[in-house]
Structure formats: structure tokens, C-alpha cells
Design a protein around this motif. Structure first.
Motif, short mmCIF file in Angstrom:
data_model
loop_
_atom_site.label_atom_id
_atom_site.label_comp_id
_atom_site.label_asym_id
_atom_site.label_seq_id
_atom_site.Cartn_x
_atom_site.Cartn_y
_atom_site.Cartn_z
N GLY A 3 -81.51 21.43 -3.87
CA GLY A 3 -82.44 20.39 -4.29
C GLY A 3 -83.64 20.85 -5.07
O GLY A 3 -84.55 20.06 -5.33
N TYR A 4 -83.69 22.06 -5.48
CA TYR A 4 -84.86 22.51 -6.22
C TYR A 4 -84.59 22.72 -7.69
O TYR A 4 -85.38 23.33 -8.40
N PHE A 5 -83.51 22.22 -8.16
CA PHE A 5 -83.18 22.48 -9.54
C PHE A 5 -84.12 21.78 -10.52
O PHE A 5 -84.51 22.32 -11.54
N PHE A 6 -84.44 20.54 -10.17
CA PHE A 6 -85.26 19.77 -11.11
C PHE A 6 -86.75 19.83 -10.78
O PHE A 6 -87.52 19.06 -11.32
N LEU A 7 -87.14 20.69 -9.91
CA LEU A 7 -88.54 20.70 -9.48
C LEU A 7 -89.51 21.11 -10.57
O LEU A 7 -90.65 20.67 -10.58
N ASP A 8 -89.10 21.96 -11.44
CA ASP A 8 -90.06 22.43 -12.44
C ASP A 8 -90.19 21.48 -13.62
O ASP A 8 -90.91 21.77 -14.57
N ASP A 9 -89.54 20.37 -13.56
CA ASP A 9 -89.67 19.41 -14.65
C ASP A 9 -90.77 18.41 -14.35
O ASP A 9 -91.05 18.10 -13.19
N THR A 10 -91.34 17.88 -15.38
CA THR A 10 -92.30 16.78 -15.21
C THR A 10 -91.55 15.47 -15.38
O THR A 10 -90.57 15.39 -16.09
N ASP A 11 -92.10 14.43 -14.76
CA ASP A 11 -91.43 13.14 -14.92
C ASP A 11 -91.75 12.56 -16.30
O ASP A 11 -92.70 12.97 -16.96
N GLN A 12 -91.02 11.61 -16.63
CA GLN A 12 -91.11 11.09 -18.00
C GLN A 12 -92.46 10.50 -18.30
O GLN A 12 -92.99 10.63 -19.40
N GLU A 13 -93.03 9.86 -17.32
CA GLU A 13 -94.31 9.19 -17.55
C GLU A 13 -95.39 10.19 -17.91
O GLU A 13 -96.12 10.01 -18.89
N PHE B 178 -99.12 13.43 -21.63
CA PHE B 178 -99.65 14.73 -22.07
C PHE B 178 -98.94 15.27 -23.29
O PHE B 178 -98.95 16.47 -23.54
N GLU B 179 -98.40 14.38 -24.03
CA GLU B 179 -97.68 14.83 -25.21
C GLU B 179 -98.62 15.47 -26.20
O GLU B 179 -99.80 15.15 -26.25
N ILE B 180 -98.12 16.34 -26.99
CA ILE B 180 -98.95 17.03 -27.97
C ILE B 180 -99.36 16.05 -29.06
O ILE B 180 -98.54 15.35 -29.64
N VAL B 181 -100.66 16.03 -29.31
CA VAL B 181 -101.18 15.11 -30.31
C VAL B 181 -101.15 15.77 -31.67
O VAL B 181 -101.56 16.92 -31.82
N ASP B 182 -100.72 15.03 -32.65
CA ASP B 182 -100.58 15.65 -33.96
C ASP B 182 -101.29 14.84 -35.03
O ASP B 182 -100.76 14.64 -36.11
N GLN B 183 -102.49 14.39 -34.75
CA GLN B 183 -103.18 13.58 -35.75
C GLN B 183 -104.23 14.42 -36.45
O GLN B 183 -104.73 15.40 -35.88
N PRO B 184 -104.60 14.02 -37.63
CA PRO B 184 -105.65 14.77 -38.32
C PRO B 184 -107.01 14.49 -37.69
O PRO B 184 -107.27 13.40 -37.18
#
Lengths: 95, 374
Positions: free
Chosen positions: B46-56, B61-67
């Protein structure tokens, strides 16, 4: 052919006895982790698992899916280096 | 063994190459299998997916790419142009300069006290007109003390608080009382301004003997060393036993300032001679005189035995104890030779008394004592 197989057996035996096999294994593992092969393959695993469903994944499923991809994904440099070492060993100990 | 050797040597290169390839693929397959087992175990445990973040969270925290914005979405110099109002002085300061300004405004940083001290030191300098570039001079260590700064000493405490709170509004008036963080001295005590410049001793205040009257001078000289330094023309405020000046210097200063008759040196050194003379115990004194016949007789001593009243004026190169003992020996020699010698010893003793006595004592009760002896 039996000579061949005998010869192969001998060489394999030598490889193992001298510890060269282990060394080569470790070398390969390290190189593959370094170049990101492991992570790539793990991501692929995730896909497979999501596809098959978390509860019902078996080892066989994974092996069947992963191994061919794994073989393909090995970078050329790693492959070349390993082959070089094997040939060197054979040259030293086969003749 | 021979058979194996023969079989091995019989291999040609293609076979060797094939063999190498086989060995290689075995190794790779081992690696893959290892990975599969690991993953499978992780899935089952059961620890396979532990290091992932949930979609929300991934979207948050997505990388912002605006000027004009960095990858976190922050603007670079957002606070640079903003201004803050200082709570202390109520001025509006640029945000990036606010912290250093507050430090100086409140007087609480490291630098602010240093700057304040330096300002005061330099203002004192200007006040006292002293020569100020004497760091490697001996006289720097004289706790020279200015008469004028004594007045300011009283205002020191109130000034400190006042000064700090109003620091930035003080005009550059060196004479303003608010700026005089003072240099109040007792003997040897350092002032605040010294701490600002640890390598410069507080030399810029000292006693200017010209401003003092004779009474003040005398009272000063009885308690302090008082030697006038050549460079600053000020009197040393250390104790009578200050190690930087010799007794000769102190005596010279007293002669210079107070006149020849009034020179007095209440030294502990001369306790042996002066005290026993004051006790008027002639016998004891005589015995002392005869005891020490071995010390050198300086030429000035013999001169002083002739000039009985004025020998205190002469500048003796030797240290005091020795010269006085020398005097004793001449006195002793005189005493040993009988009445004629007795009279010379009288005069020499008179000279001795003159040198050591306090100025107010009448000159010789000596003749009365030696009348008895004779």
C-alpha cells in the motif's frame, strides 16, 4: 552444441565464482538509476497498475508489461559499457 | 582441465560475442525483475502511491509561467516602491530602507551607538581644541581631562535618553548640551566615548592647568599625578603613583605650577624619612642615618647639604628614595664626626625636612633636637 553449452556453463560458473557477476549487476543497477531508467519504468508501472486496478495486479502482469519495455529503454552508453566489461572478462578467462 | 582449455580456446569470436550478449541480457533481465518485485510489493503493502500528490494540490502548486511573475506567481519587486511610515519619527521611508532607518532612529542597532559615540567624541574634540592624531603616543594614555567637560558631566544621564530619542533631529551644533555625552573622569575611569574607538584612548579631554587657580591646582596636585604632557599641555589625572610618570616629573610639575616653596609630594615612598622626622624623634633618626652608609652620594646631594632651604628645587636625576638615603649618609657621615659634623648634619637634616615636609610646617625644629645631642 553440447560443447558450446558446456563451455557456456563453465564460463557462467566462473563468472559467478569470481564474483564478477555480482559486480556487473551492481554496476548495471547503479547506471540505470543514474540515467533515470528506473523512474521511467516506475511511471510505466503506475500506468499498468492504474489500468489493471490496484487490487488485482500480479507479479506476472507486471513482468510481462515491464520487461520488454525495460530492455528497450536501456541507454546505449550503459549497454556498451557493460558489453565491454563482459568481453574483457571473457577474453581473460575463456582463452 | 585440458579438455576445458581445449574447448574454450576453440571458440571463435562470434560465439564469444553471442555469449557476451547473452550474459548482458541476463543482467538486464535481472534488473527488470528486481524492479517488478519491488513495485509489486509496494502495491500490495500500500505504499506505492504515497509519494504522489493528489490532483487538487497539483493544480494549486503548478508552475506559473506568466511574464512579470516568478514560477511561484510572486511579483519580483512588489514591495520595493512602497513606503512605510516610521512610528518613531513619523517620516515615510522606502520599504527597503526601512529596517536600517529604524535601527538608527531608535538608537538600538550596533552601528547607531557607534556613530553616536563617534560624533560625541569629535564634538568634544572640537570643543577642547586638542590635537587629536596621537594614537601611538604614550601621552595618549593620560586620562587628560578638560575643565570644560566637567560642566557637561552633570548632564550626561539625561542626555543619553534624550539624545537617542531625538537623534536625527539634532542639528550639527557641537556646543549644544544635548550632544555632550560627557567624559566625566575619576582617576583612571574611562568615559563612554572611549568605547566607540577602542584603539584610541580618551586623550581629548584633560586638565588645562592655565585655567585653574592656585588653590585648585594645589588640591589637584595633592590627589593626582598632574604631570603635564608635552603634546597636549594637559595634566595627567591618574593617581600619585601612576606608572607613566616618574616622581621626578611630578615634583617638577609642582615646582612649575606652585612655585618653589610650595612643592610637596605626599608620597608613600618617603614615609620612612619624612614620617620619622615628623615624629621629632631625633634619636631614631640619627640611628637611621648611621645605618645606611652604603648608598651612593649624588653630587646634587652634597650641594643640597650646603643650600639647606632650597634643595627641594634641584632636579635630581635619581629616584627619590636613593637621593634621600644619600642625604642620610652625608648626614650620617656628618653626625659621626662630632659636633662640627653635627652642625652639618643639622643643615642636611634641615634640607631633608624641607624636601619632605608639608609646606605649612615651620622650617626647622631641628636645631632644638640637636642641641640635645650636642
Amino acid at each position: 552444441m553440447s560443447k558450446d553449452s558446456k563451455m557456456r556453463a563453465t564460463i557462467n560458473q566462473k563468472l559467478t565464482e569470481m564474483g564478477e557477476r555480482e559486480r556487473l549487476k551492481e554496476l548495471l543497477r547503479a547506471k540505470l538509476t543514474e540515467c533515470g531508467w528506473r523512474d521511467q519504468l516506475k511511471a510505466h508501472c503506475k500506468d499498468v497498475i492504474k489500468e489493471k486496478g490496484l487490487e488485482h495486479v500480479t507479479v506476472e502482469d507486471l513482468v510481462v508489461e515491464i520487461t520488454p519495455k525495460g530492455r528497450v529503454l536501456v541507454p546505449d552508453s550503459v549497454k556498451k559499457e557493460l558489453l565491454q566489461r563482459i568481453r574483457a572478462f571473457l577474453a581473460q578467462h575463456a582463452t | 582441465m585440458k579438455m576445458e582449455d581445449m574447448s574454450l580456446s576453440g571458440l571463435d569470436n562470434t560465439k564469444l560475442e553471442a555469449l557476451a550478449q547473452d550474459i548482458y541480457s541476463d543482467l538486464v533481465e535481472d534488473a527488470c525483475l528486481g524492479l517488478c518485485f519491488e513495485v509489486h510489493r509496494a502495491v500490495k503493502q500500500g505504499y506505492f502511491f504515497l509519494d504522489d500528490t493528489d490532483q487538487e494540490s497539483m493544480k494549486d502548486f503548478e508552475i506559473v509561467d506568466q511574464p512579470g511573475v516568478d514560477i511561484f506567481g510572486q511579483v519580483y519587486n512588489q514591495w520595493k516602491n512602497k513606503e512605510c511610515v516610521c512610528p518613531n519619527c513619523n517620516r515615510s521611508i522606502a520599504a527597503s530602507r526601512f529596517a536600517p532607518h529604524l535601527e538608527k532612529c531608535l538608537g538600538m542597532g550596533r552601528n547607531s551607538s557607534r556613530i553616536a559615540n563617534r560624533r560625541i567624541a569629535s564634538s568634544n574634540n572640537m570643543n577642547n581644541k586638542s590635537e587629536s592624531d596621537q594614537e601611538d603616543n604614550d601621552d595618549v594614555n593620560d586620562n587628560d581631562w578638560s575643565y570644560g567637560s566637567e560642566k557637561k558631566a552633570k548632564k550626561r544621564k539625561s542626555d543619553k535618553v534624550f539624545l537617542h530619542s531625538l537623534k536625527q533631529h539634532i542639528p550639527l551644533n557641537p556646543n549644544s548640551p544635548r550632544r555632550s555625552k560627557s567624559v566625566k573622569h575619576k582617576n583612571g575611569e574611562l568615559s563612554n566615548s572611549v568605547n566607540a574607538d577602542p584603539y584610541k584612548y580618551n586623550y581629548n579631554t584633560g586638565i588645562n592647568y592655565e585655567t585653574l587657580g592656585p588653590d585648585e591646582l594645589r588640591s589637584l596636585l595633592t590627589t593626582q599625578c598632574g604631570v603635564i604632557s608635552e603634546h597636549t599641555k594637559k595634566m595627567c589625572t591618574r593617581s600619585q603613583r601612576c606608572p607613566q610618570h616618574t616622581d621626578e616629573q611630578r615634583r617638577a610639575v609642582r615646582v612649575f605650577l606652585l612655585g618653589p616653596s610650595a612643592s610637596s609630594l605626599p608620597d608613600a615612598d618617603t614615609m620612612v624619612e619624612s614620617d620619622c622626622y615628623d615624629a621629632s624623634d631625633g634619636q631614631v633618626l640619627m640611628s637611621r642615618l648611621q645605618w645606611d652608609g652604603s648608598s651612593d652620594i649624588s653630587p646634587s646631594d652634597s650641594a643640597s647639604s650646603k643650600a639647606s632651604t632650597n634643595n627641594s628645587d634641584s632636579k635630581k636625576p635619581k629616584k627619590k628614595k636613593k637621593t634621600s638615603l644619600g642625604l642620610n649618609s652625608t648626614g650620617g657621615g656628618g653626625g659621626g664626626s662630632g659636633s662640627g659634623g653635627g652642625s652639618s648634619s643639622q643643615t642636611s637634616l634641615v634640607g631633608l625636612s624641607n624636601r619632605k615636609k608639608k609646606p605649612k610646617l615651620p622650617v626647622p625644629p631641628a636645631p632644638s633636637i640637636y642641641d640635645n645631642l650636642n
